[in-house]
Scaffold this motif. Structure first.
Motif, PDB file in Angstrom:
ATOM      1  N   HIS A  53       3.163   2.251   1.872  1.00  0.00           N
ATOM      2  CA  HIS A  53       3.652   2.812   3.134  1.00  0.00           C
ATOM      3  C   HIS A  53       5.149   2.573   3.167  1.00  0.00           C
ATOM      4  CE1 HIS A  53      -0.600   1.859   4.622  1.00  0.00           C
ATOM      5  NE2 HIS A  53      -0.508   3.158   4.508  1.00  0.00           N
ATOM      6  N   ASN A  72       0.811  -1.218   0.000  1.00  0.00           N
ATOM      7  CA  ASN A  72       0.000   0.000   0.000  1.00  0.00           C
ATOM      8  C   ASN A  72       0.848   1.272   0.000  1.00  0.00           C
ATOM      9  OD1 ASN A  72      -2.428  -1.516   0.087  1.00  0.00           O
ATOM     10  ND2 ASN A  72      -2.094  -1.861   2.270  1.00  0.00           N
ATOM     11  N   MET A  89       1.795   0.257   9.634  1.00  0.00           N
ATOM     12  CA  MET A  89       0.639   1.124   9.395  1.00  0.00           C
ATOM     13  C   MET A  89      -0.606   0.351   8.983  1.00  0.00           C
ATOM     14  SD  MET A  89       2.762   4.209   7.677  1.00  0.00           S
ATOM     15  CE  MET A  89       4.359   3.429   7.863  1.00  0.00           C
ATOM     16  N   CYS A  90      -0.443  -0.728   8.205  1.00  0.00           N
ATOM     17  CA  CYS A  90      -1.632  -1.455   7.745  1.00  0.00           C
ATOM     18  C   CYS A  90      -1.528  -2.960   7.971  1.00  0.00           C
ATOM     19  CB  CYS A  90      -1.907  -1.153   6.267  1.00  0.00           C
ATOM     20  SG  CYS A  90      -0.675  -1.847   5.164  1.00  0.00           S
TER      21      CYS A  90
HETATM   22 ZN   LIG Z   1       1.172  -0.566   4.827  1.00  0.00          ZN
END
Ligand SMILES: [Zn+2]
Length: 150
Positions: free
Chosen positions: A12, A10, A37-38
């Motif tokens: 990040h 994604n 983060m994800c």
């Molecule tokens: Zn991520």
């Protein structure tokens, strides 16, 4: 310790600290590395320039292992992750102050034990070191972290 710039599917961007390249590969293979983060576990290693005072031989080693993250574009590097990275570097390097050019040279020519150092150098000294093939990285280290003992 070795720091890698990592990125997830994604886009990040974050950093990971590992004992060695092998340690990183192992953790990656077992999906133990995930995006803070994800949580995405499809992590790629990005080219990084965060090691300072490293020798030419380490530079070659770094290049041989690079390439995995090529083709990916990460435009937004968060300012706080840069601050965090600088904090890590300050914690993990020896502050040699204005003796930096001399120490960097000694390490390069193996007259001093190989280690990560930081310090100050003038623009001319930086150019001279680069001319000798000594790889150094200029970092915007905040004043409050300079000269910090550890
Ligand atoms: Zn991520």
């Amino acid at each position: 310790m070795i720091v890698f710039d990592l990125g997830c599917e994604n886009s990040h961007r974050f950093e990971g600290w590992f004992a060695s390249s092998e340690d990183f590969e192992q953790q990656l293979g077992r999906k133990l590395v995930s995006c803070p983060m994800c949580g995405n576990a499809n992590i790629v290693r990005l080219p990084n320039a965060s090691r300072i005072g490293k020798s030419a031989s380490r530079e070659r080693e770094g290049r041989a292992g690079a390439g995995q993250g090529r083709g990916q574009q990460y435009a937004n590097v968060a300012a706080d992750s840069l601050a965090k990275l600088i904090g890590h570097i300050v914690e993990n390097t020896e502050d040699v102050g204005s003796a930096f050019p001399e120490e960097a040279r000694k390490i390069h020519y193996r007259e001093a034990p190989e280690r990560h150092i930081r310090g100050t150098a003038s623009r001319e000294e930086v150019e001279a070191l680069k001319d000798e093939g000594i790889d150094i990285v200029a970092l915007p280290i905040p004043a409050h972290l300079q000269g910090k003992a550890h």
